[in-house]
Design a protein around this motif. Structure first.
Motif, PDB file in Angstrom:
ATOM      1  N   ARG A 154      48.269  42.870  34.540  1.00  0.00           N
ATOM      2  CA  ARG A 154      47.407  43.342  33.457  1.00  0.00           C
ATOM      3  C   ARG A 154      48.223  43.699  32.218  1.00  0.00           C
ATOM      4  O   ARG A 154      47.777  43.518  31.090  1.00  0.00           O
ATOM      5  CB  ARG A 154      46.601  44.571  33.908  1.00  0.00           C
ATOM      6  CG  ARG A 154      45.421  44.254  34.799  1.00  0.00           C
ATOM      7  CD  ARG A 154      44.446  45.442  34.865  1.00  0.00           C
ATOM      8  NE  ARG A 154      45.067  46.629  35.407  1.00  0.00           N
ATOM      9  CZ  ARG A 154      45.100  46.946  36.688  1.00  0.00           C
ATOM     10  NH1 ARG A 154      44.533  46.141  37.566  1.00  0.00           N
ATOM     11  NH2 ARG A 154      45.677  48.051  37.120  1.00  0.00           N
ATOM     12  N   ASN A 210      38.676  40.262  35.422  1.00  0.00           N
ATOM     13  CA  ASN A 210      38.367  41.466  34.649  1.00  0.00           C
ATOM     14  C   ASN A 210      37.007  42.047  35.020  1.00  0.00           C
ATOM     15  O   ASN A 210      36.275  42.563  34.180  1.00  0.00           O
ATOM     16  CB  ASN A 210      38.408  41.162  33.141  1.00  0.00           C
ATOM     17  CG  ASN A 210      38.623  42.429  32.338  1.00  0.00           C
ATOM     18  OD1 ASN A 210      39.141  43.433  32.844  1.00  0.00           O
ATOM     19  ND2 ASN A 210      38.216  42.403  31.075  1.00  0.00           N
ATOM     20  N   ARG A 251      39.504  41.398  40.109  1.00  0.00           N
ATOM     21  CA  ARG A 251      40.517  41.926  39.187  1.00  0.00           C
ATOM     22  C   ARG A 251      40.990  40.850  38.218  1.00  0.00           C
ATOM     23  O   ARG A 251      41.163  41.110  37.026  1.00  0.00           O
ATOM     24  CB  ARG A 251      41.701  42.471  39.989  1.00  0.00           C
ATOM     25  CG  ARG A 251      41.436  43.794  40.684  1.00  0.00           C
ATOM     26  CD  ARG A 251      42.727  44.414  41.199  1.00  0.00           C
ATOM     27  NE  ARG A 251      43.386  43.579  42.174  1.00  0.00           N
ATOM     28  CZ  ARG A 251      43.162  43.669  43.478  1.00  0.00           C
ATOM     29  NH1 ARG A 251      42.300  44.561  43.955  1.00  0.00           N
ATOM     30  NH2 ARG A 251      43.797  42.877  44.328  1.00  0.00           N
ATOM     31  N   ASP A 304      49.026  43.844  40.451  1.00  0.00           N
ATOM     32  CA  ASP A 304      47.855  43.817  39.572  1.00  0.00           C
ATOM     33  C   ASP A 304      48.146  44.553  38.264  1.00  0.00           C
ATOM     34  O   ASP A 304      47.776  44.098  37.178  1.00  0.00           O
ATOM     35  CB  ASP A 304      46.658  44.471  40.272  1.00  0.00           C
ATOM     36  CG  ASP A 304      46.141  43.625  41.418  1.00  0.00           C
ATOM     37  OD1 ASP A 304      46.449  42.432  41.427  1.00  0.00           O
ATOM     38  OD2 ASP A 304      45.428  44.167  42.283  1.00  0.00           O
ATOM     39  N   THR A 323      42.811  38.627  29.759  1.00  0.00           N
ATOM     40  CA  THR A 323      41.684  38.049  30.484  1.00  0.00           C
ATOM     41  C   THR A 323      40.480  38.042  29.558  1.00  0.00           C
ATOM     42  O   THR A 323      40.470  38.684  28.505  1.00  0.00           O
ATOM     43  CB  THR A 323      41.352  38.870  31.743  1.00  0.00           C
ATOM     44  OG1 THR A 323      41.085  40.216  31.341  1.00  0.00           O
ATOM     45  CG2 THR A 323      42.507  38.876  32.716  1.00  0.00           C
ATOM     46  N   LYS A 346      47.317  34.781  36.350  1.00  0.00           N
ATOM     47  CA  LYS A 346      47.826  35.615  35.274  1.00  0.00           C
ATOM     48  C   LYS A 346      48.996  34.986  34.523  1.00  0.00           C
ATOM     49  O   LYS A 346      49.515  35.557  33.583  1.00  0.00           O
ATOM     50  CB  LYS A 346      48.271  36.984  35.830  1.00  0.00           C
ATOM     51  CG  LYS A 346      47.140  37.802  36.442  1.00  0.00           C
ATOM     52  CD  LYS A 346      46.097  38.151  35.417  1.00  0.00           C
ATOM     53  CE  LYS A 346      45.040  39.089  35.981  1.00  0.00           C
ATOM     54  NZ  LYS A 346      44.045  39.466  34.976  1.00  0.00           N
TER      55      LYS A 346
END
Length: 872
Positions: free
Chosen positions: A798, A329, A326, A794, A803, A721
């Protein structure tokens, strides 16, 4: 060579800066001779800024007055300041007045901003980035060690190495000598000016004869090389991006392969183990069943615990892999068919179902075999006694002695036969017991039932024959009874009383020698009580014995008194006083032996009771401890005290405390082993069984490992992230607030409320519902109706971070390919490290476009596949 250049780096820098300015001004058709003079009116300074920035400055003032010059210089300085440059102590008046130091400072500021500042390698500062670029480019060359922008360049080899690295056809590097710096420097300067359009900004003699060449002059000149080779640098940047993406893909594939192998091994072990646990074919002997029980204990103690850890590690590896996919990506990992985590859980559940009743079945079988052995021995003992009693009885019943007997003999034979019938009736109970035991052995599936049945049938057939023969003999004797007189009543009385007494003694001896099996202290105490009750009847029995013997003595006294010649034995019974005394003495000997056996069993049961209490004492501590730890771990993951690192540290402390507690479980296993070896099947002192403790311990180890892995994945998500600790705390606080039952997951309505609390527009209108459905498809792709915290994190990551994408990788490959729609193996090997170049070559499909050449490879489909379905 100018002496002033050797003495003053400032003058050396002035020549370099002049050459740098002219390299740009000649594009506008002009140049300067002297920096501090030619920039005084601001006109060429404004022109220089327009050339290097590509932007238009305000129209300059053409007047000759000082105010006009100051206004022009101020326009130039304002433009520099608008680009984020702080001009410290540099004013228009100093430039207009020809202040050489201030003018050089201003030019250096321009060089820094427009020639050096945009240079960034691995997010370092401009100077560090330029230095790192030089170090990487010259690393393969001998005698070159770039550590700074002054003495590292004095021998000229570093300049030649930069040129050779990018244009090897221009420099014969192997012919250069470290001890000839002037030749080296001039060679590099001339080649750079002739072939690379880099003006000669430095003087070789100035550099060689200066203890420390001017750093700013070297940096200015070197930055010209960087910009001259910017195309190659762009390719290197693209190659770095591709290498990074490929490295992630290779690592993920390695993790996938590891998961597949570990899953296959674990599933194969489960597949082999389940049939063994489901094999419930009983063995014939206790020893064989006890060996199966010992094998099962070894399985629980030795073989299964590592598999429990493998299963837990497999789930952790799977979760970590999915998190990494994840974060990069990539699509989620889909294991091979039959190797999903759910498949392993199903197999494990089947294993535990097969295991569940196995130990209980083994213990029941041992009890059954123990019972069978006891019954078989009892059958053999009773059968032997009965067979010994019946020995010769058929011959005796078939004897026709009554045909030649006297009247007194006939009467005696009649009385004797009556005694025998009494004895025969007394033995009826034993025959029925033998048949009942044989029937029970059949019902319990005794392995030697055939021989038992054969022997039992023989006894029953013989018993029927004895009954028939007894009836026939009675009929024969009754035919002559009218001719017979009564036999001596004393002998008859003796016989009638001796036979039951003899039978009582035989039964007593049989009971005293009877084997017993008990499992509790209450059972043995019941047997002791029954034995004490039996002993209390012995005085009455002894008096009966003396009375019977007195009858015999009285018969002898009468015969002697009346001069009657006796045959020497009682004609009505074979039970002689000697036999009665002998059996009575045997009973007297068996009583203390029975006492001893019962006391030994009582001691054994007391020891078993001690083992029960000992196990219960430890189990009643370990069981609640495990439950408490489970609750504490749950609170740590819910309460969210401190940073994720604090939570991880706290959880690892708990993990260490749990591991340190293992000796208590080992002690309990040892105590349980003693209980099993003693064949103790129940324990009223505790509700905890070893099975409960084992399952609780395995769940505790699995829970702490999973919880640590969840926090580690949260840290991995946060760091990858760029989520701040405060954001992570906010996410966790919002999630926990709506997780009312602390189950670790939110239902759709709870999740919607959580999103609204974080500012998402998912209200109950058409647009809000559509947005919420979109989000639910991301966080709950399987439509389970629950959103886990990891899925929530997650999604939030995002929404807030970027990413790398397939388009970015395609763009990087296009740079390496020189803007072509394909790339060749030679280009890949030239631009990428060997292992990653071969990785791409092995996986790229041939390019099929109209502009294809032999060996062309399709980098677009390859890049798309990196972010598409996995081959695994």
């Amino acid at each position: 060579m100018r002496l002033i250049a050797c003495l003053s780096p400032q003058w050396q820098r002035q020549d370099t800066f002049t050459a740098w300015c002219n390299s740009h001004l000649r594009k506008a058709g002009t140049q300067i001779e002297n920096i501090d003079e030619d920039f005084r009116d601001g006109l060429k300074l404004m022109l220089l800024l327009e050339v290097i920035s590509g932007e238009r400055l305000p129209k300059p003032e053409r007047g000759k007055m000082r105010v006009h010059k100051i206004n022009n210089v101020n326009k130039a300085l304002d433009f520099i300041a608008s680009k984020g440059v702080k001009l410290v102590s540099i004013g228009a008046e100093e430039i207009v007045d020809g202040n050489a130091k201030m003018t050089l400072g201003m030019i250096w500021t321009i060089i820094l901003r427009f020639a050096i500042q945009d240079i960034s390698v691995e997010e370092t500062s401009a100077k560090e980035g330029l230095l790192l670029w030089c170090q990487r480019k010259t690393a393969p060359y001998k005698n070159v060690n770039v550590q700074n922008f002054h003495i590292s360049w004095k021998d000229g080899l570093a300049f030649n190495a930069l040129i050779h690295r990018h244009r090897p056809e221009l420099i014969e590097y192997d012919k250069l000598r470290k001890d000839d710096p002037v030749t080296n420097l001039n060679n590099a300067f001339e080649v750079a000016e002739k072939y690379l359009d880099i003006p000669k900004m430095l003087d070789a003699e100035d550099i060689v004869n200066t203890a420390r060449p001017d750093e700013k002059a070297i940096m200015t000149y070197v930055s010209s090389f960087y910009h001259a080779f910017s195309g190659a640098q762009k390719a290197e940047t693209a190659a770095n991006r591709i290498c990074k993406v490929l490295a992630v893909n290779q690592e993920n594939e390695h993790l996938m392969e590891d998961y597949e192998k570990l899953a296959s091994d674990l599933l194969e072990w489960i597949r082999r183990t389940i049939p063994w646990l489901e094999d419930r074919v009983p063995q014939k002997t206790i020893q064989e069943m006890q060996q199966k029980l010992e094998d099962f204990r070894d399985y629980r103690r030795v073989h299964k615990p590592p598999k429990v850890q493998e299963k837990c590690q497999l789930e952790i590896n799977f979760n970590t892999l999915q998190t990494k996919l994840r974060l990069s990506n990539r699509p989620a990992f889909m294991p091979s068919e039959g190797k999903m985590v759910s498949d392993i859980n199903n197999g494990w559940q089947h294993l535990e179902q097969a295991e569940k009743g196995y130990e209980e079945w083994l213990l029941n079988e041992i009890r059954r075999l123990e019972r069978l052995d006891h019954l078989a021995e009892k059958f053999r003992q009773k059968a032997s006694i009965h067979e010994a009693w019946t020995d010769g009885k058929e011959a005796m019943l078939k004897h026709r002695d009554y045909e030649t007997a006297t009247l007194s003999d006939i009467k005696a034979l009649i009385r004797k036969h009556e005694a025998f019938e009494s004895d025969l009736a007394a033995h009826q109970d034993r025959v029925e017991q033998i048949a009942a035991i044989a029937q029970e052995l059949n019902e319990l599936d005794y392995y030697d039932s055939h021989n038992v049945n054969t022997r039992c049938q023989k006894i029953c057939d013989q018993w029927d024959a004895l009954g028939s023969l007894t009836h026939s003999r009675r009929e024969a004797l009754e035919k002559t009874e009218k001719q017979l007189e009564a036999i001596d009543q004393l002998h008859l009385e003796y016989a009638k009383r001796a036979a039951p007494f003899n039978n009582w003694m035989e039964s007593a001896m049989e009971d005293l020698q009877d084997m017993f099996i008990v499992h509790t202290i209450e059972e043995i105490e019941g047997l002791i009580s029954a034995h004490d009750q039996f002993k209390s009847t012995l005085p009455d029995a002894d008096r009966e014995r003396e009375a019977i013997l007195a009858i015999h003595k009285e018969a002898q006294r009468i015969a002697e008194s009346n001069h009657i010649k006796l045959s020497g034995s009682n004609p009505y019974t074979t039970v002689t006083p000697q036999i009665i005394n002998s059996k009575w003495e045997k009973v007297q000997q068996l009583v203390p032996k029975r006492d001893h056996a019962l006391l030994e069993e009582q001691s054994k049961q007391q020891s078993n009771e001690h083992l029960r209490r000992q196990f219960a004492s430890q189990a009643n501590v370990v069981g609640p401890w495990i439950q408490t730890k489970m609750e504490e771990i749950g609170r740590i993951s819910i309460e969210m005290n401190g940073t994720l690192e604090d939570q991880l540290s706290h959880l690892k402390q708990y993990e260490r405390s749990i591991v340190d507690y293992k000796p208590n479980l080992d002690l309990l296993e040892q105590q349980h082993q003693l209980i099993q070896e003693a064949l103790i099947f129940d324990n009223k002192h505790t509700n905890y069984t070893m099975e409960h403790i084992r399952v609780g311990w395995e769940q505790l180890l699995t829970t702490i490992a999973r919880t640590i892995n969840e926090v580690e994945n949260q840290i991995l998500t946060r760091d990858a992230k760029g989520i701040s600790q405060e954001q992570m705390q906010e996410f966790r606080a919002s999630f926990n607030h709506f997780d009312k039952d602390h189950g670790g997951a939110l239902g759709p309505e709870e999740f919607k409320a959580c999103l609204i609390s974080l500012g998402y527009d998912v209200e109950n209108d058409r647009q809000g519902e559509a947005e919420f459905n979109r989000i639910m498809s991301l966080v709950d792709p399987n439509h389970s109706g629950l959103v886990t915290f990891q899925a929530f994190i997650d999604f939030m990551s995002r929404e807030t971070t970027d990413t790398d994408t397939a388009d970015q990788v395609i763009a990087s490959f296009k740079v390496l390919a020189g803007d072509k729609n394909f790339i060749t193996a030679e280009e890949l090997r030239r631009e990428l490290p060997p292992d990653q170049a071969e990785y791409c070559i092995a996986r790229m499909a041939p390019y099929q476009g109209p502009d294809a050449v032999p060996g062309a490879l399709d980098y677009k489909s390859f890049s798309t596949a990196l972010y598409g379905e996995s081959d695994l």
